[in-house]
Design a protein around this motif. Structure first.
Motif, mmCIF file in Angstrom:
data_model
loop_
_atom_site.group_PDB
_atom_site.id
_atom_site.type_symbol
_atom_site.label_atom_id
_atom_site.label_comp_id
_atom_site.label_asym_id
_atom_site.label_seq_id
_atom_site.Cartn_x
_atom_site.Cartn_y
_atom_site.Cartn_z
ATOM 1 N N ALA A 3 54.953 16.516 19.750
ATOM 2 C CA ALA A 3 53.715 16.840 19.047
ATOM 3 C C ALA A 3 53.941 17.968 18.051
ATOM 4 N N MET A 4 54.785 18.929 18.437
ATOM 5 C CA MET A 4 55.054 20.052 17.545
ATOM 6 C C MET A 4 55.793 19.608 16.293
ATOM 7 N N LEU A 5 56.575 18.543 16.393
ATOM 8 C CA LEU A 5 57.367 18.080 15.257
ATOM 9 C C LEU A 5 56.650 17.004 14.458
ATOM 10 N N SER A 6 55.336 16.895 14.626
ATOM 11 C CA SER A 6 54.622 15.787 13.989
ATOM 12 C C SER A 6 54.761 15.796 12.473
ATOM 13 N N SER A 7 54.713 16.948 11.849
ATOM 14 C CA SER A 7 54.833 16.994 10.378
ATOM 15 C C SER A 7 56.197 16.505 9.936
ATOM 16 N N TYR A 8 57.262 16.967 10.593
ATOM 17 C CA TYR A 8 58.599 16.505 10.256
ATOM 18 C C TYR A 8 58.753 15.011 10.556
ATOM 19 N N GLN A 9 58.189 14.592 11.695
ATOM 20 C CA GLN A 9 58.311 13.191 12.070
ATOM 21 C C GLN A 9 57.606 12.298 11.057
ATOM 22 N N GLN A 10 56.411 12.710 10.648
ATOM 23 C CA GLN A 10 55.662 11.926 9.670
ATOM 24 C C GLN A 10 56.399 11.897 8.336
ATOM 25 N N ALA A 11 56.906 13.066 7.906
ATOM 26 C CA ALA A 11 57.636 13.123 6.638
ATOM 27 C C ALA A 11 58.903 12.273 6.708
ATOM 28 N N LYS A 12 59.568 12.325 7.856
ATOM 29 C CA LYS A 12 60.802 11.555 8.031
ATOM 30 C C LYS A 12 60.526 10.060 7.917
ATOM 31 N N GLU A 13 59.533 9.585 8.641
ATOM 32 C CA GLU A 13 59.227 8.158 8.625
ATOM 33 C C GLU A 13 58.776 7.709 7.235
ATOM 34 N N THR A 14 57.971 8.544 6.574
ATOM 35 C CA THR A 14 57.479 8.189 5.236
ATOM 36 C C THR A 14 58.612 8.148 4.233
ATOM 37 N N LEU A 15 59.520 9.134 4.303
ATOM 38 C CA LEU A 15 60.607 9.198 3.330
ATOM 39 C C LEU A 15 61.598 8.053 3.537
ATOM 40 N N ILE A 16 61.855 7.686 4.785
ATOM 41 C CA ILE A 16 62.737 6.535 5.046
ATOM 42 C C ILE A 16 62.137 5.274 4.432
ATOM 43 N N ARG A 17 60.830 5.106 4.608
ATOM 44 C CA ARG A 17 60.169 3.929 4.041
ATOM 45 C C ARG A 17 60.258 3.927 2.513
ATOM 46 N N ILE A 18 60.046 5.087 1.910
ATOM 47 C CA ILE A 18 60.091 5.189 0.449
ATOM 48 C C ILE A 18 61.497 4.908 -0.076
ATOM 49 N N LEU A 19 62.512 5.493 0.580
ATOM 50 C CA LEU A 19 63.882 5.341 0.090
ATOM 51 C C LEU A 19 64.426 3.937 0.312
ATOM 52 N N ASN A 20 63.910 3.262 1.296
ATOM 53 C CA ASN A 20 64.335 1.877 1.517
ATOM 54 C C ASN A 20 63.619 0.899 0.583
ATOM 55 N N ASN A 21 62.656 1.406 -0.164
ATOM 56 C CA ASN A 21 61.945 0.600 -1.161
ATOM 57 C C ASN A 21 62.548 0.899 -2.528
ATOM 58 N N HIS A 22 63.366 0.013 -3.042
ATOM 59 C CA HIS A 22 64.128 0.276 -4.259
ATOM 60 C C HIS A 22 63.290 0.237 -5.528
ATOM 61 N N SER A 23 61.991 -0.027 -5.405
ATOM 62 C CA SER A 23 61.147 0.007 -6.591
ATOM 63 C C SER A 23 60.885 1.458 -7.028
ATOM 64 N N TYR A 24 61.096 2.419 -6.101
ATOM 65 C CA TYR A 24 60.961 3.835 -6.450
ATOM 66 C C TYR A 24 62.308 4.339 -6.946
ATOM 67 N N LYS A 25 62.397 4.634 -8.247
ATOM 68 C CA LYS A 25 63.664 5.076 -8.820
ATOM 69 C C LYS A 25 63.903 6.572 -8.605
ATOM 70 N N VAL A 26 62.858 7.384 -8.751
ATOM 71 C CA VAL A 26 62.995 8.843 -8.601
ATOM 72 C C VAL A 26 61.930 9.335 -7.625
ATOM 73 N N VAL A 27 62.390 9.919 -6.521
ATOM 74 C CA VAL A 27 61.508 10.423 -5.468
ATOM 75 C C VAL A 27 61.668 11.942 -5.389
#
Length: 559
Positions: A3-27
């Motif tokens: 629970a304490m790591l929720s911000s990091y966990q959320q950011a981690k999951e979101t960033l993995i999803r974004i980086l695995n989507n190659h339509s985003y060229k610059v993140v």
């Protein structure tokens, strides 16, 4: 912990999803300095889709100090050398063939690094490039060059970029504005809470006082992982050898260490200074009734929020360590021993703090409640500091409980009188005006026994030799009279008279003197005036008049 790591966990999951989507060229992954952006990248790079010949491993590069776009490109080459994938081996082979084919034929003067950079698209094509420290680029590297590089490779070579941005360190806001408007497709803001940042910073530590440290760090709102790690390291260096610390000891040492370390490493937004913290004594401030400035109030709120009532030798050890890297082990052992063995003193002092809090903030506080408080700690009054005992006695007197006030002071003096013989008067502050008259008298007897009063001439000799002064000199000037100055001036001869006069002239030119020293300088002028008026034609008067004139000091002399 999850629970304490929720911000990091959320950011981690979101960033993995974004980086695995190659339509985003610059993140862009942005956030305040030290909040864990690089740490987060190190976590997620292991969970991205496995590298393939068509999608090779990411390359990480710091732009810190890069002076030109070629510097940045060469750093990418160096970073690529550690990836050990087929793309890099092909790149080196192609680069070598290119150099052999071109050098000496078409462009003989072209530098080798420039030749290699001609093949950089082969290395970066279709690859993810992580660029850190954009805000720390060299002044000579224009942001437009970085934008041009990112735009060229993202558009023409299908290179994708992840920019790690410390938004609070961007000296030029136009840097972020240009990046955001011209190249960034999507931005993720990392905003961890203080407990979350602490969980990351403390992961490798197993110390008994970590919970106390976390509470203090959270109170200050520190989210900089680097600063938190430094705070834990300082606590470890100072306290680890003392084993498991009782809660009351932790409350004495952890909060002030956290605050002083955070100030030292600029880990909090407040401008509060370590000097202000070191002189803090909440009871002294309360009893002095002094008018506080708005800044004082803000800084006191920070100190009080950590439960720091006063600072003593321990905080001085901490500050010396922060400034020098050296721990005064003897002094630290002594103060820690006092904290660990004086549980009874701590309990009584907690009761006294409750007394003051009730006096100032409880609308129902009255004589009866005051006496109820004092019944519990009057028998142990000797465990209080002189200021604490004086403050309680003054309040009791204000309420008309003179007998209880006198009893408290009598017990305090009875318990502390032996300090005269032992020479260890722990409970006396330098602020004598805040002490009860009876305690101040005891303080004076102890002080006089340890440090006999200075003669006036001796005090000036000490100032001249030590280039400064202390309590004994203050006392000497406070207790001086014009007659004493006149006696010294009439008695001295030659250089001794000259030295005495010049030290006084120096003080007269000094601004910000204490009341004690101003009392002394006024007595000096009175003595000079008396000598000039009483023996106007003497050789001494001629010497005094010349010396006063040479130093531009005017005296009003009655005709």
């Amino acid at each position: 912990m999850d629970a304490m790591l929720s911000s990091y966990q959320q950011a981690k999951e979101t960033l993995i999803r974004i980086l695995n989507n190659h339509s985003y060229k610059v993140v862009a992954l942005s956030g305040k300095w030290g909040t864990g952006k690089t740490h987060l990248w190190n976590l997620i790079k292991q969970e991205l889709k496995s590298p393939t010949p068509s999608v090779p491993q990411p390359i990480f590069v710091s732009i810190f100090g890069a002076k030109t776009s070629n510097d940045l490109k060469l750093r990418l080459l160096q970073s690529g050398s550690v990836t050990n994938d087929s793309r890099y081996k092909d790149f080196v082979s192609a680069g070598g063939s290119l150099i052999k084919g071109i050098a000496g034929k078409f462009i003989p003067g072209l530098a080798v690094d420039e030749l290699i950079l001609l093949s950089l698209p082969k290395l970066l094509g279709g690859r993810l490039v992580v660029i850190d420290d954009v805000e720390r680029k060299h002044k000579s590297l224009d942001i437009d060059e970085i934008l041009g590089f990112i735009n060229e490779y993202s558009e023409n070579h299908k290179t994708r970029f992840l920019l790690l941005l410390n938004t609070d360190k961007l000296e030029d806001e136009n840097i972020w504005k240009k990046l955001h408007e011209k190249v960034v497709d999507i931005e993720l803001l990392l905003q961890p809470t203080s407990p979350e940042a602490f969980a990351v910073a403390s992961a490798d530590y197993n110390l008994s006082f970590l919970e106390s440290a976390r509470d203090a760090i959270s109170t200050l709102g520190i989210t900089n992982i680097r600063v938190i790690k430094r705070i834990i390291r300082v606590l470890s260096e100072l306290l680890e050898n003392y084993g498991i610390l009782d809660e009351h000891v932790q409350s004495k040492v952890v909060p002030s260490t956290v605050l002083l370390t955070a100030i030292h490493y600029r880990g909090i937004t407040s401008e509060i200074t370590s000097e202000y913290v070191l002189q803090h004594n909440s009871i002294v401030k309360i009893m002095s009734r002094a008018q506080r400035t708005d800044v004082d109030i803000k800084w006191d709120d920070i100190i009080n929020s950590l439960g720091i009532s006063s600072c003593d030798d321990f905080e001085n050890v901490v500050q010396d360590y922060l400034q020098t890297g050296i721990i005064d082990k003897e002094k630290l052992d002594k103060v820690m021993s006092k904290y660990r063995t004086n549980l009874a003193r701590n309990q009584v002092q907690n009761e006294v703090r409750g007394f003051f809090e009730s006096y100032f903030w409880d609308p129902l506080f009255d004589q009866e409640k005051a006496l109820e408080f004092t019944k519990s700690f009057v028998p142990n009054a000797g465990l209080l500091s002189g200021v604490e005992a004086s403050g309680v006695a003054n309040i009791l007197s204000e309420l008309g409980e003179t007998s209880a006030s006198e009893q408290l002071i009598e017990v305090w003096i009875e318990k502390n009188e032996p300090a005269i013989e032992s020479g260890e008067p722990e409970h006396f502050p330098s602020r004598g005006q805040l002490l009860h008259p009876a305690i101040e008298a005891l303080n004076a007897r102890i002080r006089d026994r340890q440090y006999p009063p200075l003669a006036l001439e001796e005090a000036f000799d000490r100032i001249r030799s030590n280039k400064g002064w202390g309590d004994r000199e203050n006392i000497c000037f406070q207790q001086s009279t014009p007659a004493q100055y006149e006696e010294v001036i009439r008695r001295l001869r030659g250089n001794k008279l000259g030295d005495f006069l010049h030290e006084n002239f120096s003080l007269l030119r000094t601004t910000g003197l204490s009341e004690e020293f101003l009392h002394g300088t006024n007595n000096f002028k009175s003595a000079c005036r008396s000598i000039i008026q009483s023996t106007s034609n003497s050789r001494l008067v001629q010497i005094l008049t010349r010396a006063l004139d040479d130093n531009n000091i005017l005296l009003e002399i009655d005709e």
